[in-house]
Design a protein around this motif. Structure first.
Motif, PDB file in Angstrom:
ATOM      1  N   GLU A  61      56.205  65.514  44.876  1.00 13.27           N
ATOM      2  CA  GLU A  61      56.617  66.665  44.086  1.00 13.27           C
ATOM      3  C   GLU A  61      57.532  67.588  44.889  1.00 13.27           C
ATOM      4  O   GLU A  61      57.476  67.619  46.125  1.00 13.27           O
ATOM      5  CB  GLU A  61      55.389  67.443  43.591  1.00 13.27           C
ATOM      6  CG  GLU A  61      54.603  68.176  44.672  1.00 13.27           C
ATOM      7  CD  GLU A  61      53.651  67.292  45.451  1.00 13.27           C
ATOM      8  OE1 GLU A  61      52.807  67.852  46.181  1.00 13.27           O
ATOM      9  OE2 GLU A  61      53.767  66.051  45.353  1.00 13.27           O
ATOM     10  N   GLN A  62      58.386  68.323  44.191  1.00  8.10           N
ATOM     11  CA  GLN A  62      59.355  69.197  44.847  1.00  8.10           C
ATOM     12  C   GLN A  62      58.672  70.253  45.710  1.00  8.10           C
ATOM     13  O   GLN A  62      59.192  70.654  46.744  1.00  8.10           O
ATOM     14  CB  GLN A  62      60.228  69.887  43.788  1.00  8.10           C
ATOM     15  CG  GLN A  62      61.242  68.986  43.117  1.00  8.10           C
ATOM     16  CD  GLN A  62      62.399  68.632  44.029  1.00  8.10           C
ATOM     17  OE1 GLN A  62      62.684  69.353  44.994  1.00  8.10           O
ATOM     18  NE2 GLN A  62      63.066  67.513  43.746  1.00  8.10           N
ATOM     19  N   ASP A 119      65.684  59.115  42.917  1.00  5.97           N
ATOM     20  CA  ASP A 119      66.604  60.142  43.422  1.00  5.97           C
ATOM     21  C   ASP A 119      65.845  61.210  44.199  1.00  5.97           C
ATOM     22  O   ASP A 119      66.334  61.718  45.220  1.00  5.97           O
ATOM     23  CB  ASP A 119      67.366  60.777  42.259  1.00  5.97           C
ATOM     24  CG  ASP A 119      68.329  59.800  41.611  1.00  5.97           C
ATOM     25  OD1 ASP A 119      68.763  58.854  42.300  1.00  5.97           O
ATOM     26  OD2 ASP A 119      68.644  59.974  40.414  1.00  5.97           O
ATOM     27  N   ALA A 120      64.656  61.568  43.724  1.00  5.74           N
ATOM     28  CA  ALA A 120      63.856  62.571  44.439  1.00  5.74           C
ATOM     29  C   ALA A 120      63.418  62.045  45.798  1.00  5.74           C
ATOM     30  O   ALA A 120      63.386  62.793  46.782  1.00  5.74           O
ATOM     31  CB  ALA A 120      62.643  62.962  43.599  1.00  5.74           C
ATOM     32  N   ARG A 128      57.612  57.163  35.294  1.00  8.71           N
ATOM     33  CA  ARG A 128      58.762  56.592  35.985  1.00  8.71           C
ATOM     34  C   ARG A 128      58.786  57.043  37.439  1.00  8.71           C
ATOM     35  O   ARG A 128      58.375  58.148  37.771  1.00  8.71           O
ATOM     36  CB  ARG A 128      60.068  57.008  35.292  1.00  8.71           C
ATOM     37  CG  ARG A 128      60.216  56.438  33.891  1.00  8.71           C
ATOM     38  CD  ARG A 128      61.498  56.922  33.230  1.00  8.71           C
ATOM     39  NE  ARG A 128      61.740  56.238  31.964  1.00  8.71           N
ATOM     40  CZ  ARG A 128      61.189  56.592  30.810  1.00  8.71           C
ATOM     41  NH1 ARG A 128      60.355  57.641  30.775  1.00  8.71           N
ATOM     42  NH2 ARG A 128      61.447  55.915  29.714  1.00  8.71           N
ATOM     43  N   ASP A 157      60.740  58.436  40.394  1.00  6.94           N
ATOM     44  CA  ASP A 157      61.962  59.219  40.602  1.00  6.94           C
ATOM     45  C   ASP A 157      62.573  58.838  41.952  1.00  6.94           C
ATOM     46  O   ASP A 157      62.281  59.442  42.984  1.00  6.94           O
ATOM     47  CB  ASP A 157      61.624  60.708  40.562  1.00  6.94           C
ATOM     48  CG  ASP A 157      62.877  61.573  40.439  1.00  6.94           C
ATOM     49  OD1 ASP A 157      63.979  61.041  40.697  1.00  6.94           O
ATOM     50  OD2 ASP A 157      62.757  62.765  40.111  1.00  6.94           O
ATOM     51  N   GLU A 186      62.009  52.510  38.215  1.00 10.53           N
ATOM     52  CA  GLU A 186      62.747  53.572  37.523  1.00 10.53           C
ATOM     53  C   GLU A 186      62.539  53.490  36.013  1.00 10.53           C
ATOM     54  O   GLU A 186      62.606  54.510  35.316  1.00 10.53           O
ATOM     55  CB  GLU A 186      64.227  53.474  37.866  1.00 10.53           C
ATOM     56  CG  GLU A 186      64.543  53.784  39.320  1.00 10.53           C
ATOM     57  CD  GLU A 186      66.032  53.831  39.589  1.00 10.53           C
ATOM     58  OE1 GLU A 186      66.639  54.891  39.349  1.00 10.53           O
ATOM     59  OE2 GLU A 186      66.580  52.805  40.031  1.00 10.53           O
ATOM     60  N   GLY A 238      55.562  59.114  43.851  1.00 10.12           N
ATOM     61  CA  GLY A 238      56.484  60.240  43.856  1.00 10.12           C
ATOM     62  C   GLY A 238      55.948  61.405  44.659  1.00 10.12           C
ATOM     63  O   GLY A 238      54.735  61.578  44.806  1.00 10.12           O
TER      64      GLY A 238
END
Length: 522
Positions: free
Chosen positions: A202-203, A254-255, A250, A252, A226, A200
Motif C-alpha cells: 500500500e502507498q 506499477d506500484a 489485481r 498493481d 495484472e 501489493g
C-alpha cells in the motif's frame, strides 16, 4: 588486491630494520688482514691467516638476520583480503513476512496466491538447509509466527496453518510487518534479509521502505497477475462488492515498480517455474556477502603462513654437521608431502591455538571434538550444546554473566525439560538486555511448558488419589448420593484430549488476537 595490501601490526616491521642493522654492523667489523698488516710482514701474514683473505660467500649472521626479518614480517600481519569472523554463520538469517489479506485467496494464481506463496517458501527453505529463518504473518496487524529457527519441519507445520481467517484485524499494514521483522533480526551478529510475499504494498507503507536505514536487505515478491482473479471466501463462495459483483483482485505492478524506485527494496513478481526462488536465494547470499564485507568482516592475517618458512630456516641453524642440517630440512618437507587429509590437518594443528583448533572442528561439524579443544567457555558451551550434551553446556555457559550466557543456559534447560530454571535464566537475560525479542519469545514458551508440566503433575496426583479426572461425583451424605454418581464416557474423554491438543491454526489465532488486543490497549 595489491591496493589492499597492508600490515595489521606495522610496528613489528622494526624487527626487519634490526635484522638489516645486524648485518651492517657485522660487515663493518674490520677483517684480520687489516688489523695485523702493520705488525706482521705481508709474506708471513698470508701463511698465518686461516682465511687467506678470501671472502666467505655465506656467514651465520645472514641466517640469523633472515630469521629475525622473516619473523618480524610474520608478526606484522601482512594481509590483502578480508574474511568473516570465525563463528559467523555462512548462511544469512532470513525473516519471511507472508501477507494474509483476504485478496491473497484470489485464484488468478493457481490454486490461490497464498498457497503459491507457501510453495515458494518451502522451495526457499529447501535451498537454504541449515539456515535460520523466522516467519511472520500480517494483514491489518503484524505478528511473529516463529522466531529464527533452523527447524524446517516446524516452519512447514506453521506455514501450512496460515490463512486470512487467523488475522484479527483486516486490511494491510506492511510498515508494521517491516518493523516486526526488523526487530527480530536486530540482535543477529550478521546482516540478514527481510522477504515479503504479498499481492501489493500500500502507498502508506512506501515511506517506511524509502526511509529504511537498517542493515538488512529488503525483498518484495509480488504474487498475482495484472488481470486479477476472484477472491475465494469459502467453498464455492467469492468476495463481492456492494453491488453483488465479484471482486477482481489485481496485482498493481506499477506500484511495485514505484516502490523499487523510491526505496532500496528489490522487487520481483512470481514466476511459474523456480526462477523467482533462484533469484531470491542468490540475492540473499549476495547481500550477505556484501554487507559482511562492509561491516562484519575482518582482514585475513597471512602472517602465520610465514611461520612455516621460519621453522624451515630454524632447521638450518643446527651446527653439528651438514648431514644433520639437511636431514632436518628433509623431515620438514616430508611433513608437507604426507598423503591424507588427516595427517595434513594434524600438522596444521601444530601451528594453531586450542581455540583455533576448536574453530576448525566446529566449522567441520565435529562439535564433540570442538568442545574438547575450545578453551573459551562460551564457544565450548556452544559446541557442547550442538553435540547434545546440554548439562555440560550449561556448566560452560555459567562461567559468564553476560546476557547471551543466560539466554543459552535457558535454551539448554528447555532441552532438559526444566522450564522453571529456564524461566529464571531468560528473565536474567532480559534484565540485562531489555527488549530482546528472542528471549521474550523463549520465555513465553518456557512459561507455557511450565503450566503444562504443572497440569500433568496435578493429574498424576489425582490419579494417585484414585480420582479419575473424567469422574463427576456427588456428596454421598446427601439423599440418593449414590444414585447421583456419574461416570463420564469415552466421548467426554476424547473431547478433553482434543482441548489439550490445540492445532497450530487455533494456537496462532489465539496468539494473534491477544497481541492485537494488547496493541489496542497500548
Amino acid at each position: 588486491m595489491i591496493a589492499d595490501f597492508h600490515f595489521l601490526r606495522p610496528w613489528w616491521l622494526l624487527a626487519v630494520l634490526a635484522a638489516g642493522l645486524l648485518v651492517w654492523l657485522m660487515r663493518r667489523q674490520p677483517d684480520m688482514r687489516s688489523r695485523w698488516k702493520h705488525l706482521i710482514a705481508p709474506n708471513l701474514l698470508d701463511h698465518l691467516l686461516v682465511d687467506r683473505g678470501q671472502a666467505r660467500t655465506f656467514r651465520p649472521v645472514y641466517l640469523v638476520a633472515g630469521l629475525i626479518a622473516l619473523s618480524g614480517l610474520a608478526a606484522a600481519g601482512p594481509t590483502w583480503e578480508r574474511e568473516r569472523p570465525p563463528f559467523v554463520e555462512d548462511t544469512a538469517p532470513l525473516a519471511i513476512a507472508v501477507d494474509l489479506g483476504r485478496t491473497m485467496n484470489a485464484t488468478d494464481i493457481s490454486p490461490t496466491r497464498l498457497e503459491r506463496a507457501k510453495l515458494k517458501v518451502r522451495d526457499i527453505m529447501a535451498r537454504r538447509k541449515g539456515a535460520r529463518t523466522a516467519l511472520f504473518a500480517y494483514a491489518g496487524s503484524a505478528h511473529m509466527v516463529l522466531p529464527l529457527t533452523e527447524d524446517a519441519s516446524l516452519i512447514a507445520t506453521y506455514l501450512a496453518a496460515l490463512s486470512p481467517a487467523l488475522m484479527p484485524v483486516e486490511g494491510k499494514d506492511t510498515a508494521m510487518a517491516l518493523e516486526a521483522a526488523e526487530a527480530a533480526l536486530a540482535a543477529e551478529p550478521a546482516p540478514g534479509t527481510i522477504l515479503f510475499l504479498t499481492d501489493g504494498v500500500e502507498q502508506g507503507a512506501f515511506a517506511a521502505f524509502s526511509q529504511y536505514t537498517g542493515r538488512n536487505d529488503l525483498i518484495v515478491l509480488g504474487i498475482g497477475t495484472e488481470e486479477g482473479g476472484p477472491v475465494k471466501i469459502g467453498s464455492g463462495e467469492y468476495l463481492t462488492d456492494g453491488s453483488g459483483a465479484r471482486v477482481q483482485a489485481r496485482l498493481d505492478v506499477d506500484a511495485l515498480k514505484e516502490l523499487q524506485s523510491a526505496s532500496s527494496a528489490q522487487v520481483a513478481t512470481v514466476t511459474l517455474d523456480d526462477g523467482d526462488v533462484d533469484w531470491i536465494v542468490r540475492r540473499i547470499q549476495t547481500s550477505f556477502a556484501q554487507r559482511t564485507e562492509e561491516g562484519l568482516t575482518r582482514w585475513r592475517d597471512m602472517g602465520w603462513y610465514l611461520t612455516i618458512a621460519v621453522a624451515i630456516l630454524v632447521v638450518f641453524t643446527f651446527r653439528r654437521g651438514q648431514s644433520v642440517r639437511w636431514l632436518g630440512a628433509v623431515v620438514v618437507l616430508l611433513s608437507f608431502a604426507m598423503s591424507g587429509r588427516g595427517e595434513a590437518a594434524d600438522f596444521v594443528d601444530l601451528w594453531l591455538t586450542p581455540d583455533q583448533q576448536g574453530q576448525r572442528a566446529f566449522s567441520r561439524g565435529n562439535y564433540a571434538a570442538a568442545a574438547e579443544l575450545f578453551a573459551e567457555p562460551q564457544w565450548r558451551g556452544v559446541s557442547l550444546y550442538r553435540a547434545g550434551r546440554y548439562q555440560d553446556a550449561i556448566d560452560a555457559f555459567a562461567q559468564s554473566t553476560a546476557p547471551e550466557s543466560y539466554f543459552n543456559q535457558g535454551n539448554a534447560l528447555m532441552h532438559l525439560d526444566k522450564p522453571d530454571e529456564a524461566i529464571a535464566a531468560y528473565q536474567q537475560a532480559l534484565k540485562q538486555r531489555g527488549g530482546w525479542t528472542e528471549a521474550k519469545t523463549n520465555l513465553a514458551l518456557a512459561q507455557r511448558r511450565k503450566k503444562e508440566k504443572d497440569k500433568q503433575e496435578e493429574e498424576k496426583q489425582q490419579e494417585a488419589a484414585g480420582l479419575d479426572p473424567d469422574d463427576v461425583q456427588f456428596d454421598d451424605k446427601a439423599k440418593h448420593g449414590k444414585k447421583g454418581q456419574v461416570q463420564a464416557g469415552a466421548q467426554t474423554a476424547e473431547m478433553w484430549m482434543r482441548n489439550i491438543q490445540v492445532s497450530p491454526a487455533a494456537l496462532l489465532a489465539r496468539k494473534f488476537a491477544i497481541e492485537a488486543s494488547e496493541g489496542d490497549r497500548q
